[in-house]
Design an enzyme around this catalytic site. Structure first.
Site, short mmCIF file in Angstrom:
data_model
loop_
_atom_site.label_atom_id
_atom_site.label_comp_id
_atom_site.label_asym_id
_atom_site.label_seq_id
_atom_site.Cartn_x
_atom_site.Cartn_y
_atom_site.Cartn_z
CG HIS A 70 -1.99 -1.12 1.22
ND1 HIS A 70 -3.15 -0.92 0.78
CD2 HIS A 70 -1.83 -2.56 1.88
CE1 HIS A 70 -4.09 -1.97 0.94
NE2 HIS A 70 -3.02 -3.01 1.45
CG ASN A 143 -7.83 -4.31 1.13
OD1 ASN A 143 -7.22 -3.36 1.26
ND2 ASN A 143 -7.60 -5.57 1.10
CG HIS A 334 -2.59 -1.20 14.80
ND1 HIS A 334 -2.54 -2.43 14.44
CD2 HIS A 334 -2.38 -1.18 16.20
CE1 HIS A 334 -2.48 -3.28 15.34
NE2 HIS A 334 -2.25 -2.49 16.43
FE1 HDD Z 1 -2.47 -4.71 5.85
C1 HDD Z 1 -1.06 -1.53 5.15
C2 HDD Z 1 -5.48 -3.63 4.42
C3 HDD Z 1 -3.76 -7.96 5.66
C4 HDD Z 1 0.46 -5.91 7.03
N1 HDD Z 1 -3.18 -3.21 5.04
C5 HDD Z 1 -2.43 -1.67 4.82
C6 HDD Z 1 -3.14 -0.73 4.51
C7 HDD Z 1 -4.44 -1.37 4.03
C8 HDD Z 1 -4.40 -2.56 4.37
C9 HDD Z 1 -5.67 -0.44 3.46
C10 HDD Z 1 -2.74 0.82 4.19
C11 HDD Z 1 -3.00 1.55 5.34
C12 HDD Z 1 -2.74 2.94 4.88
O1 HDD Z 1 -3.15 3.51 3.90
O2 HDD Z 1 -1.55 3.42 5.53
N2 HDD Z 1 -4.22 -5.68 4.95
C13 HDD Z 1 -5.31 -4.71 4.64
C14 HDD Z 1 -6.35 -5.88 4.58
C15 HDD Z 1 -6.13 -6.93 4.78
C16 HDD Z 1 -4.60 -6.89 5.22
C17 HDD Z 1 -7.79 -5.49 4.02
C18 HDD Z 1 -6.71 -8.35 5.10
C19 HDD Z 1 -8.03 -8.49 5.00
N3 HDD Z 1 -2.05 -6.57 5.99
C20 HDD Z 1 -2.75 -7.83 6.08
C21 HDD Z 1 -2.00 -9.07 6.95
C22 HDD Z 1 -0.72 -8.16 7.31
C23 HDD Z 1 -0.81 -6.79 6.81
C24 HDD Z 1 -2.52 -10.21 7.10
C25 HDD Z 1 0.46 -8.77 8.23
C26 HDD Z 1 0.34 -9.72 9.03
N4 HDD Z 1 -0.72 -4.16 6.10
C27 HDD Z 1 0.14 -4.56 6.70
C28 HDD Z 1 1.35 -3.68 6.97
C29 HDD Z 1 1.10 -2.38 6.33
C30 HDD Z 1 -0.17 -2.56 5.82
C31 HDD Z 1 2.69 -4.18 6.62
C32 HDD Z 1 2.13 -1.59 5.52
C33 HDD Z 1 2.14 -0.17 5.89
C34 HDD Z 1 1.29 -0.21 7.22
O3 HDD Z 1 0.75 -1.33 7.51
O4 HDD Z 1 1.26 0.72 7.43
O5 HDD Z 1 1.73 -3.75 8.45
#
Ligand code: HDD
Length: 668
Positions: A70, A143, A334
């Site tokens: 993202h 999402n 978060h």
């Molecule tokens: Fe995630 C970012 C949505 C599964 C780990 N995620 C991130 C963002 C969105 C989502 C919208 C961007 C937030 C922003 O605009 O700053 N992610 C989802 C959805 C998931 C999902 C809807 C499943 C239903 N994500 C998911 C899993 C993991 C992560 C299973 C890890 C265990 N996601 C992250 C992250 C991010 C992230 C690596 C990258 C930047 C952040 O968090 O702040 O932690």
């Protein structure tokens, strides 16, 4: 209207550079900012040039790591308004009082590409909402697709490694059309449902303002009596759900990589505030096992026909950020940011997310005090015994920073539940420690088929085309064959067509799901259709009748349709209307419709190209032409669906066509 978040941000927003002398960060006025300090005009720069060093050091460190997923996103401020109290379901204050307006910050994103990648790629879109409630920040990090690729968070690093650009050559950017992604999908059939959505038109939205949002996981709502309901969250766009076509999306990615970002920014600047309604699907705790899918499985939807969506409030985005980095880049979401009355379920994907998001901010935002960054601060007071760390911005007064203490009257003191203290839902759990998957998570294909069955024929064809495109870009025969084997478990007709298109092996045995079950809510063909905020290119070929043109643009504006007048040169027509684009700066992929006004016997090549692309992308085309023979040079026949000859049709007929947006029964 009072907006506590805006008031808070104002204190940090500086606009005092007018009539101000240039200083260093230490406040020293500087007499020169263009030349470094040298030993002689042609000599070397001196170490003692503190101004040069400060300026350069700051510049050298201006970038922070982009989000691991993202990374490309755009944010805006807004408000959430509840329609009626939900106290029967939750004690969350912002969902109890319909007279309360809650400030929000929303960030939309693509998943695969890096910060500078194009907006209109085929990808899932992030839809992250931060509610600044009076009880603390609540983040709904969702999402635009209601399911996910995997069932357990421990696979997330593998999934992301597979979808991101490949490690040896960092190709491709902003695309899943490559071997490692499809290898992962072929090896992980739990992705079957999600990959159908990712290959559908949902993954190429027309506008961020025209897509749904989903919390994806099952969460819990808990009321004052301690009663719990399972809940899924939905955002329903007031403009309906609309997409680009694949060829258009690819062209727009080159013609305007900022297409979605700019669309959102301009709509908000114009006062066309994007709106979504919040919907809840609710299942009482006791009905946890009443369905033919496991409600904890994030690869499953709750069909709206089985569990209706209750509309409970409205989100409006009404203000652009003042500074992209300070707000959109530094915002930290978060799923674990909850408020009393909202809790988690045991969905194993959600459980893992609860660790990952704070962890990633530590390296992205450089330490544990990122909650003090203005965009991340709650609007209610916060007190605890956490101290120090990188970038501590607060001067904590006093001697004690521990609990319990006698020296400071035991402050800050835990808050009893009755006074708003958060209490985790006391779910009874009892089990052996195991690494494994519940058998109730093993049906990977039924809902993939349900999704496909529910779509209109044109949407189904787009899915077949998308698989053919993506797998056609893969090099490995094994990867292609495995992917076709997966499709063969969902729907034989997709497997057959894709196998043929990409020269892969079609499994002998048809293993498709034998079900004709449909959920009409899943098809975008049934969505809201409005002309509002659509954009028409008015193409001039020769000098137009300016009175007639004025009448037409007034009709467009009265129906909230935006327009750009396109001609060979930028100019003013009869001192009133402005040509705002040339055939070089405008492109058919960036507009929803075209209106050709030709008063010459010859159609310019670029005008022909423009109307042909509009036609090929199934968009409405208005034509006012003095010599129909000129059209013969193009491939357009005036009787095709969605062509409005303004000699016979009214401008309002054309506007109805703009609302319809696509004419799929056209011979393209
Ligand atoms: Fe995630 C970012 C949505 C599964 C780990 N995620 C991130 C963002 C969105 C989502 C919208 C961007 C937030 C922003 O605009 O700053 N992610 C989802 C959805 C998931 C999902 C809807 C499943 C239903 N994500 C998911 C899993 C993991 C992560 C299973 C890890 C265990 N996601 C992250 C992250 C991010 C992230 C690596 C990258 C930047 C952040 O968090 O702040 O932690």
């Amino acid at each position: 209207m009072v907006n506590k978040k805006m008031d808070q941000l104002k204190k940090y927003t500086i606009n005092n550079d007018q009539n101000a002398g240039l200083t260093t960060n230490q406040g020293l006025k500087m007499a020169e900012d263009e030349f470094s300090l040298k030993a002689g005009l042609r000599g070397p720069t001196l170490m003692e040039d503190f101004h040069f060093r400060e300026k350069m050091t700051h510049f050298d460190h201006e970038r922070i790591p982009e989000r691991i997923v993202h990374a490309r996103g755009v944010g805006a401020h807004g408000v959430f308004q509840l329609y009626e109290s939900l106290e029967a379901y939750t004690k969350a204050d912002f969902l109890n009082d319909p007279n309360k307006t809650t400030p929000v910050f929303v960030r939309f994103s693509t998943v695969q590409g890096s910060r500078g990648s194009s907006d209109t790629v085929r990808d899932v879109r992030g839809f992250a909402v931060k509610f600044y409630t009076d009880e603390g920040n609540y983040d709904l990090v969702g999402n635009n697709i209601p399911v996910f690729f995997i069932q357990d968070a421990i696979k997330f690093p593998d999934f992301v490694h597979a979808v991101k650009p490949e490690p040896h050559n960092e190709i491709p950017q902003g695309a899943s059309a490559h071997d490692t992604f499809w290898d992962f999908i072929g090896q992980n059939h739990e992705s079957a449902h999600m990959v159908m959505w990712a290959m559908s038109d949902r993954a190429i939205p027309r506008s961020l303002r025209m897509m749904e949002g989903f919390g994806v996981h099952t969460f819990r709502l808990i009321n004052k009596e301690g009663q719990a309901h399972f809940v899924k969250f939905h955002w329903k766009p007031k403009l309906g759900i609309h997409s680009q076509v694949w060829d258009e999306a690819q062209k727009a990615a080159g013609k305007n990589p900022d297409f979605h970002r700019q669309d959102l920014y301009e709509a908000i600047e114009k006062g066309d505030y994007p709106e979504w309604e919040l919907g809840l699907q609710l299942i009482p705790e006791e009905d946890e096992f009443a369905f033919d899918f496991d409600i904890l499985d994030p690869t499953k939807i709750w069909p709206e026909e089985e569990v209706p969506v209750k509309i409970v409030g409205k989100l409006t985005l009404n203000r652009n950020v003042d500074n992209f980095f300070a707000e959109t880049e530094q915002v930290a979401f978060h799923p674990g940011h909850v408020v009393p009355g909202i809790d988690f379920s045991n969905d194993p994907l959600l459980q893992g997310r609860l660790f990952s998001y704070t962890d990633t901010q530590l390296s992205r935002l450089g330490g544990p005090n990122f909650h003090q960054i203005p965009i991340n601060q709650p609007v209610c007071p916060f007190h605890n015994n956490q101290r120090d760390g990188m970038h501590q911005m607060t001067i904590h007064h006093g001697q004690t920073s521990y609990h319990k203490n006698a020296l400071n009257n035991n402050q800050p003191e835990p808050v009893p539940v009755e006074q708003g203290g958060y209490e985790h839902y006391q779910e009874k759990v009892d089990g052996r420690k195991v690494r494994g998957r519940s058998d109730s998570f093993l049906d990977f294909y039924s809902q993939a088929k349900l999704f496909y069955n529910s779509l209109a024929p044109f949407e189904q064809q787009h899915i077949k085309d998308a698989f053919s495109f993506e797998l056609g870009k893969c090099k490995s025969e094994a990867v292609k064959n495995n992917a076709v084997a997966l499709l063969n478990r969902i729907d034989r007709s997709i497997a057959e067509e894709v196998a043929k298109n990409i020269g892969a092996v079609l499994p002998q045995e048809n293993l498709e799901v034998k079900s004709v079950k449909k959920s009409p809510a899943l098809s975008m063909a049934n969505t809201i259709k409005k002309p509002d905020t659509r954009c028409v290119a008015i193409l001039l070929n020769g000098e137009p009748d300016s009175a007639q043109l004025l009448q037409w643009v007034q009709a467009l504006a009265a129906n909230k349709v935006n327009f750009s007048i396109v001609d060979k040169h930028l100019r003013t027509i009869d001192g009133e209307l402005k040509v705002t684009d040339t055939y070089d700066t405008a492109d058919a992929s960036l507009f929803d419709a075209a209106l050709l006004i030709s008063t010459s016997t010859k159609l310019e090549t670029k005008a022909i190209e423009f109307i042909e692309m509009t036609f090929n992308h199934y968009k409405p085309l208005g034509i006012s032409i003095n010599d129909y023979a000129a059209l013969e040079k193009s491939r357009i026949t005036i009787n095709e669906p969605g062509i409005f000859d303004l000699a016979k049709n009214t401008i309002n007929d054309f506007i109805t066509g703009i609302a319809e947006a696509r004419f799929w029964n056209r011979t393209v």
